[in-house]
Scaffold this motif. Structure first.
Motif, PDB file in Angstrom:
ATOM      1  N   ARG A  10       5.817  21.326   3.576  1.00 25.01           N
ATOM      2  CA  ARG A  10       4.732  22.647   3.397  1.00 25.01           C
ATOM      3  C   ARG A  10       3.706  20.993   3.406  1.00 25.01           C
ATOM      4  N   ILE A  11       3.411  19.865   3.561  1.00 23.92           N
ATOM      5  CA  ILE A  11       2.162  19.115   3.729  1.00 23.92           C
ATOM      6  C   ILE A  11       1.838  18.683   5.074  1.00 23.92           C
ATOM      7  N   ILE A  12       2.899  18.806   5.797  1.00 27.15           N
ATOM      8  CA  ILE A  12       1.936  18.780   7.369  1.00 27.15           C
ATOM      9  C   ILE A  12       1.990  20.060   7.859  1.00 27.15           C
TER      10      ILE A  12
ATOM     11  N   VAL B  55      15.758  13.803  -5.313  1.00 25.32           N
ATOM     12  CA  VAL B  55      15.725  14.714  -4.100  1.00 25.32           C
ATOM     13  C   VAL B  55      14.874  14.446  -2.427  1.00 25.32           C
ATOM     14  N   LEU B  56      13.451  13.649  -3.033  1.00 28.83           N
ATOM     15  CA  LEU B  56      12.651  13.817  -2.127  1.00 28.83           C
ATOM     16  C   LEU B  56      13.094  12.722  -1.005  1.00 28.83           C
ATOM     17  N   PHE B  57      13.152  11.561  -1.273  1.00 29.35           N
ATOM     18  CA  PHE B  57      13.118   9.949  -0.871  1.00 29.35           C
ATOM     19  C   PHE B  57      14.530   9.816  -0.363  1.00 29.35           C
TER      20      PHE B  57
ATOM     21  N   ALA C 132       0.924  -1.865  -0.184  1.00 28.70           N
ATOM     22  CA  ALA C 132      -0.535   0.134   0.059  1.00 28.70           C
ATOM     23  C   ALA C 132       0.969   1.126  -0.187  1.00 28.70           C
ATOM     24  N   ALA C 133       2.531   1.118  -0.145  1.00 31.01           N
ATOM     25  CA  ALA C 133       2.975   2.533  -0.739  1.00 31.01           C
ATOM     26  C   ALA C 133       3.619   2.835   0.430  1.00 31.01           C
ATOM     27  N   CYS C 134       3.782   4.246   0.623  1.00 31.89           N
ATOM     28  CA  CYS C 134       3.781   5.242   1.898  1.00 31.89           C
ATOM     29  C   CYS C 134       2.347   4.858   3.098  1.00 31.89           C
TER      30      CYS C 134
ATOM     31  N   VAL D 238      -0.385  15.203  -6.388  1.00 38.32           N
ATOM     32  CA  VAL D 238      -0.499  14.548  -4.477  1.00 38.32           C
ATOM     33  C   VAL D 238      -0.617  15.258  -3.523  1.00 38.32           C
ATOM     34  N   TYR D 239       0.506  16.117  -4.238  1.00 41.67           N
ATOM     35  CA  TYR D 239      -0.121  17.419  -2.830  1.00 41.67           C
ATOM     36  C   TYR D 239      -1.252  17.589  -2.651  1.00 41.67           C
ATOM     37  N   ARG D 240      -2.008  18.208  -3.658  1.00 41.79           N
ATOM     38  CA  ARG D 240      -3.717  18.323  -2.989  1.00 41.79           C
ATOM     39  C   ARG D 240      -4.399  16.907  -2.347  1.00 41.79           C
TER      40      ARG D 240
ATOM     41  N   ASP E 284      16.410  12.529 -12.577  1.00 34.67           N
ATOM     42  CA  ASP E 284      15.187  13.897 -11.983  1.00 34.67           C
ATOM     43  C   ASP E 284      15.306  13.907 -10.868  1.00 34.67           C
ATOM     44  N   ARG E 285      15.895  15.476 -10.897  1.00 32.78           N
ATOM     45  CA  ARG E 285      16.124  16.423 -10.467  1.00 32.78           C
ATOM     46  C   ARG E 285      14.169  15.972  -9.176  1.00 32.78           C
ATOM     47  N   SER E 286      13.549  16.079  -9.792  1.00 34.09           N
ATOM     48  CA  SER E 286      11.897  16.634  -8.992  1.00 34.09           C
ATOM     49  C   SER E 286      11.790  15.824  -8.628  1.00 34.09           C
TER      50      SER E 286
ATOM     51  N   GLY F  23      -0.512   7.884  -0.135  1.00 34.78           N
ATOM     52  CA  GLY F  23       0.651   7.270  -1.238  1.00 34.78           C
ATOM     53  C   GLY F  23       0.211   7.119  -2.593  1.00 34.78           C
ATOM     54  N   ALA F  24       0.634   6.049  -3.185  1.00 36.31           N
ATOM     55  CA  ALA F  24       0.653   5.547  -4.340  1.00 36.31           C
ATOM     56  C   ALA F  24      -0.671   4.836  -3.896  1.00 36.31           C
ATOM     57  N   GLY F  25      -1.214   4.485  -4.914  1.00 39.79           N
ATOM     58  CA  GLY F  25      -2.975   3.067  -5.509  1.00 39.79           C
ATOM     59  C   GLY F  25      -3.576   3.879  -5.400  1.00 39.79           C
TER      60      GLY F  25
HETATM   61  N1  ACO Z   1      15.827  21.349  -8.096  1.00 42.62           N
HETATM   62  C1  ACO Z   1      15.588  22.506  -8.390  1.00 42.62           C
HETATM   63  N2  ACO Z   1      14.805  23.014  -9.012  1.00 42.62           N
HETATM   64  C2  ACO Z   1      13.135  21.817  -9.488  1.00 42.62           C
HETATM   65  C3  ACO Z   1      13.875  20.383  -8.695  1.00 42.62           C
HETATM   66  C4  ACO Z   1      14.621  20.358  -8.041  1.00 42.62           C
HETATM   67  N3  ACO Z   1      15.026  19.406  -7.549  1.00 42.62           N
HETATM   68  N4  ACO Z   1      12.985  19.806  -8.810  1.00 42.62           N
HETATM   69  C5  ACO Z   1      11.425  21.036  -9.601  1.00 42.62           C
HETATM   70  N5  ACO Z   1      12.675  21.780 -10.145  1.00 42.62           N
HETATM   71  C6  ACO Z   1      12.211  23.439 -10.513  1.00 42.62           C
HETATM   72  C7  ACO Z   1      11.199  22.954 -11.407  1.00 42.62           C
HETATM   73  O1  ACO Z   1      11.547  22.031 -12.611  1.00 42.62           O
HETATM   74  C8  ACO Z   1       9.812  23.676 -11.910  1.00 42.62           C
HETATM   75  O2  ACO Z   1      11.012  24.296 -12.813  1.00 42.62           O
HETATM   76  P1  ACO Z   1      10.010  25.756 -13.999  1.00 42.62           P
HETATM   77  O3  ACO Z   1       9.194  26.708 -12.875  1.00 42.62           O
HETATM   78  O4  ACO Z   1      11.177  26.268 -14.363  1.00 42.62           O
HETATM   79  O5  ACO Z   1       9.246  24.399 -14.846  1.00 42.62           O
HETATM   80  C9  ACO Z   1       9.878  24.489 -10.504  1.00 42.62           C
HETATM   81  O6  ACO Z   1      11.196  24.133  -9.421  1.00 42.62           O
HETATM   82  C10 ACO Z   1       8.682  24.301 -10.194  1.00 42.62           C
HETATM   83  O7  ACO Z   1       8.826  22.592  -9.654  1.00 42.62           O
HETATM   84  P2  ACO Z   1       6.884  22.351  -9.388  1.00 42.62           P
HETATM   85  O8  ACO Z   1       6.807  20.522  -9.885  1.00 42.62           O
HETATM   86  O9  ACO Z   1       5.885  22.998  -9.435  1.00 42.62           O
HETATM   87  O10 ACO Z   1       7.703  22.294  -7.475  1.00 42.62           O
HETATM   88  P3  ACO Z   1       6.318  22.067  -6.367  1.00 42.62           P
HETATM   89  O11 ACO Z   1       6.687  23.759  -5.545  1.00 42.62           O
HETATM   90  O12 ACO Z   1       4.903  21.266  -6.952  1.00 42.62           O
HETATM   91  O13 ACO Z   1       7.385  21.186  -5.245  1.00 42.62           O
HETATM   92  C11 ACO Z   1       7.350  18.680  -5.400  1.00 42.62           C
HETATM   93  C12 ACO Z   1       7.640  20.524  -5.705  1.00 42.62           C
HETATM   94  C13 ACO Z   1       8.658  19.397  -3.910  1.00 42.62           C
HETATM   95  C14 ACO Z   1       7.377  17.595  -5.663  1.00 42.62           C
HETATM   96  C15 ACO Z   1       5.700  18.857  -4.391  1.00 42.62           C
HETATM   97  O14 ACO Z   1       5.042  18.691  -5.653  1.00 42.62           O
HETATM   98  C16 ACO Z   1       5.053  17.850  -3.558  1.00 42.62           C
HETATM   99  O15 ACO Z   1       6.032  17.650  -2.329  1.00 42.62           O
HETATM  100  N6  ACO Z   1       4.729  16.747  -3.944  1.00 42.62           N
HETATM  101  C17 ACO Z   1       3.831  15.918  -2.831  1.00 42.62           C
HETATM  102  C18 ACO Z   1       5.313  14.989  -3.205  1.00 42.62           C
HETATM  103  C19 ACO Z   1       4.313  13.884  -2.466  1.00 42.62           C
HETATM  104  O16 ACO Z   1       4.192  13.740  -1.267  1.00 42.62           O
HETATM  105  N7  ACO Z   1       5.233  12.747  -2.728  1.00 42.62           N
HETATM  106  C20 ACO Z   1       5.034  10.982  -2.027  1.00 42.62           C
HETATM  107  C21 ACO Z   1       4.771  10.244  -2.299  1.00 42.62           C
HETATM  108  S1  ACO Z   1       4.693   9.621  -1.553  1.00 42.62           S
HETATM  109  C22 ACO Z   1       4.537   7.981  -1.496  1.00 42.62           C
HETATM  110  O17 ACO Z   1       3.485   6.577  -2.105  1.00 42.62           O
HETATM  111  C23 ACO Z   1       5.652   7.562  -2.960  1.00 42.62           C
END
Ligand code: ACO
Length: 316
Positions: free
Chosen positions: A248-250, A152-154, A107-109, A211-213, A147-149, A304-306
């Motif tokens: 920020r979500i928290i 960096v999160l995990f 059930a992922a996260c 996912v944030y919303r 993929d920097r987006s 989480g994912a699902g």
């Molecule tokens: N470093 C620098 N710039 C970056 C990075 C990075 N690591 N990542 C993205 N950017 C850039 C993007 O390219 C974009 O640039 P652009 O405006 O020139 O196109 C800009 O930053 C903004 O990107 P957004 O995706 O709009 O950034 P946002 O403010 O939405 O934050 C984030 C992204 C942190 C991922 C956020 O949306 C988030 O936390 N979402 C929820 C994630 C989450 O909860 N995941 C759960 C996973 S659970 C599981 O089951 C695995």
């Protein structure tokens, strides 16, 4: 039904700061810490998920004062075990020398919450007296490090909890809303000569903003729901223990629920998003900092994912 007899966790030894990542990625400490609250994470180098889970499981058993032979069930929440089969839970059962049934929960996260609910059913049916709930993921092997987006999160981690008979669980609620688009990790293809489905890379893909919303609204909805089920008001909670995906979500969910941040447990700053392990790891961190007192009321909440979500109210 059950109470928590112990919680433990294990992290890989290698730590990587945001500055370390900006050495090979077009990113910065400023971007990562401002958007997510993450400053560093632990990543596996030579450790396997099995090693992390075994360390956490052994420590949880020791803290609960029981042996592996006393376990009646082992549940392991994970996105991806070290083997497709046998299950990760069976591998840990062997490592610990336990004799009981063992199975994985996908059930992922939200996996730790799903596992608690499955365990609750076994306690209600009086099939078990002691259950080991494990949760762990090696996310560093599932993200695309170009993929920097997402990468960096995990972070990588494992958590474990021993459950025994008791009445600490006041309420629990799970949900699933099938959705591949917002968050997925595709399976790798085999080499079947008959397969006509094109090869795809097996990396985590995510629509961060969706996912944030979803995350903020599901934490708010689920915490209200489990408090209602437990006949308590949100203000009676001593701690909100949310899945650690983004500070920020928290903060946003806590503000909507009118829960002060001083009453939220966090570990995202030094752990990143550790997927299924996130909640037990942050509980262990809080107990090591002597933050939690016996009898305090906790609301755990994950998504989480699902897309899956889950929440519960329990006493510590
Ligand atoms: N470093 C620098 N710039 C970056 C990075 C990075 N690591 N990542 C993205 N950017 C850039 C993007 O390219 C974009 O640039 P652009 O405006 O020139 O196109 C800009 O930053 C903004 O990107 P957004 O995706 O709009 O950034 P946002 O403010 O939405 O934050 C984030 C992204 C942190 C991922 C956020 O949306 C988030 O936390 N979402 C929820 C994630 C989450 O909860 N995941 C759960 C996973 S659970 C599981 O089951 C695995």
């Amino acid at each position: 039904m059950f109470r928590l007899l112990s919680v433990a966790s294990a992290l890989p030894k290698c730590r990587k700061t945001n500055d370390d990542l900006s050495g090979f990625l077009d990113t910065s400490d400023e971007w990562i810490s401002q958007r997510t609250g993450i400053r560093e994470r632990a990543v596996c180098t030579d450790e396997s998920l099995t090693e992390l889970l075994t360390t956490a499981g052994k420590e949880a058993l020791a803290r609960a004062g029981i042996t592996a032979q006393q376990l009646d069930l082992i549940l392991c929440a994970t996105i991806k075990g070290d083997y497709i089969t046998p299950s990760q839970a069976c591998i840990i059962q062997k490592e610990l020398g336990a004799k009981c049934p063992a199975m994985d929960i996908g059930a992922a996260c939200t996996g730790f919450l799903y596992a608690l609910d499955v365990a609750a059913g076994y306690f209600v049916r009086k099939k078990v007296q002691k259950v080991l709930v494990l949760a762990g993921d090696v996310m560093s092997k599932l993200v695309d490090w170009k993929d920097r987006s997402t990468c960096v999160l995990f972070g990588d981690a494992a958590g474990a909890a021993v459950l025994g008979e008791g009445d600490a669980l006041k309420s629990i609620s799970l949900s699933a809303k099938g959705n591949i688009d917002f968050l997925n990790i595709p399976h790798v293809n085999g080499n079947s000569p008959f397969d006509s489905i094109p090869e795809q890379e097996s990396f985590l893909a995510m629509n961060g903003q969706e996912v944030y919303r979803f995350a903020v609204s599901s934490i708010c909805h689920d915490v209200k729901e489990v408090c209602k089920q437990a006949s308590i008001s949100i203000s009676e909670l001593d701690w909100l223990v949310p899945h650690q995906a983004n500070l920020r979500i928290i903060e946003s969910a806590a503000a909507k629920l009118k829960i002060p941040m001083e009453h939220c447990l966090t570990g995202i700053e030094i752990l990143g998003n550790t997927s299924a392990a996130s909640i037990p790891v942050v509980l262990d961190k809080a107990q090591s900092e002597s933050k939690l007192k016996t009898g305090e009321l906790l609301a755990l909440s994950a998504f989480g994912a699902g897309l899956t979500t889950g929440a519960c109210v329990l006493t510590w």
